[in-house]
Write a protein that holds these residues in place. Structure first.
Motif, PDB file in Angstrom:
ATOM      1  N   GLU A 422      10.242  33.382 -16.049  1.00  0.00           N
ATOM      2  CA  GLU A 422       9.821  32.097 -16.612  1.00  0.00           C
ATOM      3  C   GLU A 422       9.683  32.184 -18.131  1.00  0.00           C
ATOM      4  OE1 GLU A 422       8.813  28.172 -16.923  1.00  0.00           O
ATOM      5  OE2 GLU A 422       9.662  29.265 -15.209  1.00  0.00           O
ATOM      6  N   THR A 426      11.836  29.934 -20.769  1.00  0.00           N
ATOM      7  CA  THR A 426      11.148  29.111 -21.775  1.00  0.00           C
ATOM      8  C   THR A 426      11.642  29.460 -23.172  1.00  0.00           C
ATOM      9  OG1 THR A 426       9.184  29.031 -20.363  1.00  0.00           O
ATOM     10  CG2 THR A 426       8.887  28.446 -22.685  1.00  0.00           C
ATOM     11  N   GLU A 454       3.983  29.278 -17.226  1.00  0.00           N
ATOM     12  CA  GLU A 454       3.122  29.183 -16.059  1.00  0.00           C
ATOM     13  C   GLU A 454       1.792  28.550 -16.470  1.00  0.00           C
ATOM     14  OE1 GLU A 454       3.113  33.056 -14.111  1.00  0.00           O
ATOM     15  OE2 GLU A 454       4.829  32.409 -12.908  1.00  0.00           O
TER      16      GLU A 454
END
Length: 512
Positions: A422, A426, A454
């Protein structure tokens, strides 16, 4: 100095030095003094304080002293030296007697060198031995060994740690050929080295003069580089630009070494070694900005022999931004640094065919002022490693999957594979915003929009420090894998893709 001189000329010079000193030891003259700066932690700020030391040999700087006091003490030694030197040029205007006298003058001045080693106007056997071994070499050559101290910036070190790095180096610059790397060591500066640097940086100044390259609270971390000249200096100079080095270039004859070097080429060697070690340290310590403040050429001298200071002859400039996050080299790093250096010093060197681009982008992240430029450099670096080689899916998808599989949960942040994937997705999203939408990254709490991974929010500066840490992890992982598997970066990525396909259900559940 030809090696055969040692046996022939040393006792003759010793006898001459002793005779001159004993003949004039009753001279009623206050000895000259030299002033040095030493670091002091007293008071409310870092500062230097002056100390003075007698330098009786400085009396022999007066060239008229030879005409007044010399009584032939070096006649035989000068003749031995003269017959072993190369012949003067054919058009030389000076006679043999003039040339021999110039050598006698040089040996007479050497008495002053010995007296400064002794610290008083008395003959001292040990002082003569040290002076001869460290300082007797005619000035048409240079020292066989040269030593440099590069002060590490934004970096501290435990006082008892010394890290010796392997000295076998390959690759550019080609000029490394005439010089062998004798010493490559990370360690704290000692008291004499700090005094030598402080004296060089602030000569003749008063108390409370800060020395920016040093921390008076110490210890100051430094990279020590020792080079050994493999061939005579005259051969090297001739090789570079056809310069002919001769003892007869000028009438004066000096018996001390000429602390000069083929400047550009030797500087390139030092900068090359410095870059290799800096990359090693930054890969293992990416939170701070490890670099060099300045480098100093340190030579042997009476100042060191008498426990005063290590003489500095010149400095080298380096560029390294300041950092609010310092790097501390403790016992754990002292074990990791030589391992990485041993296994990968050739691959992290500037110019390596596989890792030059990834490492160049990694290092740019430390020097870029713009956060946006740092982010783009990180993603471009990933494109030269993680995104190499084709596979199904776009760059954002591949970046997330490959980094998650490659780093797993063994990473600098101890994050899960899902969080790693993640984070890099990003990172790629913000790269697109910066490149295609000219977006400014949020780095103030008042900006409103933070970078979210997150359940954690980051300001851009913190987010990019995390990116630097994880990108360093990626490079280190690739370095180990291409060695252990004898594979290319593309081969490693293909193995990651194959593993992903074989375990796609399990990996999808972990990452998405």
């Amino acid at each position: 100095m030809p090696p055969e001189w040692g046996a022939d000329v040393r006792p003759l010079i010793k006898d001459g030095v002793q005779a001159v000193i004993e003949q004039h030891s009753d001279v009623d003259v206050d000895p000259p003094t030299r002033t040095f700066n030493q670091l002091s932690t007293g008071g409310f700020m870092q500062n230097t304080e002056e100390v003075s030391a007698p330098a009786p040999g400085d009396l022999f700087d007066d060239r008229d002293l030879f005409d007044t006091l010399y009584a032939g003490e070096f006649a035989e030694a000068a003749q031995v030296i003269y017959v072993q030197l190369s012949d003067p040029p054919d058009d030389d205007q000076l006679s043999e007697a003039n040339r021999v006298e110039s050598i006698e003058r040089g040996l007479f001045e050497f008495v002053g060198v010995v007296l400064n080693y002794a610290g008083e106007f008395q003959f001292d056997e040990d002082a003569f031995t040290a002076a001869f071994e460290e300082q007797f070499e005619p000035r048409f050559t240079d020292r066989e060994y040269s030593r440099f101290l590069l002060v590490l910036k934004n970096t501290s070190i435990e006082p008892d740690i010394t890290i010796d790095l392997e000295t076998e180096i390959q690759g550019s610059p080609d000029y490394l050929g005439p010089y062998a790397v004798d010493t490559l060591r990370i360690r704290p500066l000692d008291r004499l080295e700090e005094a030598g640097i402080a004296t060089h940086e602030a000569p003749g100044t008063s108390v409370l003069e800060p020395v920016e390259t040093l921390d008076a609270g110490g210890p100051n971390a430094a990279l020590e580089i020792g080079l050994r000249r493999r061939r005579p200096y005259r051969e090297i100079a001739r090789e570079i630009d056809d310069t002919e080095i001769s003892p007869w270039e000028r009438p004066d004859f000096d018996v001390t070494p000429a602390d000069v070097y083929p400047w550009q080429q030797l500087t390139e060697v030092i900068e090359y070694l410095a870059a290799c070690v800096r990359r090693c340290l930054r890969l293992l310590c990416p939170l701070g900005t490890v670099g060099y403040e300045k480098g100093y050429n340190v030579v042997p001298g009476w100042e060191t022999y008498r426990g005063i200071a290590a003489p500095v002859t010149f400095e080298l400039e380096f560029e390294c931004p300041s950092s609010t996050t310092g790097t501390h080299i403790a016992e754990d790093r002292a074990l990791e640094i030589p391992r990485l250096w041993r296994d990968h010093r050739h691959r992290i060197a500037p110019g390596h065919d596989k890792f030059q681009n990834p490492l160049a982008r990694f290092e740019r992240m430390f020097s870029r002022e713009s956060l946006e430029d740092q982010l783009v450099d990180c993603v471009v670096g990933c494109e030269t490693t993680v995104l190499k080689g084709g596979s199904p899916g776009g760059n954002r998808y591949r970046l997330g999957v490959r980094t998650a599989v490659l780093l797993g949960e063994q990473n600098a942040r101890n994050w899960s594979s899902k969080r790693i994937g993640e984070f890099f997705r990003t990172l790629y999203d913000y790269r697109n915003k910066v490149v295609h939408e000219d977006t400014t990254l949020p780095d103030e709490p008042s900006d409103g929009e933070w970078i979210t991974v997150e359940d954690e929010e980051f300001l851009a500066s913190t987010f990019l420090i995390r990116a630097r840490e994880l990108y360093a992890d990626l490079i280190l992982e690739y370095l180990d894998l291409i060695v252990s598997q004898d594979a290319s970066i593309e081969d490693v990525n293909e193995q990651i893709d194959n593993r992903t396909l074989e375990n796609c259900t399990e990996i999808r559940e972990q990452l998405f």
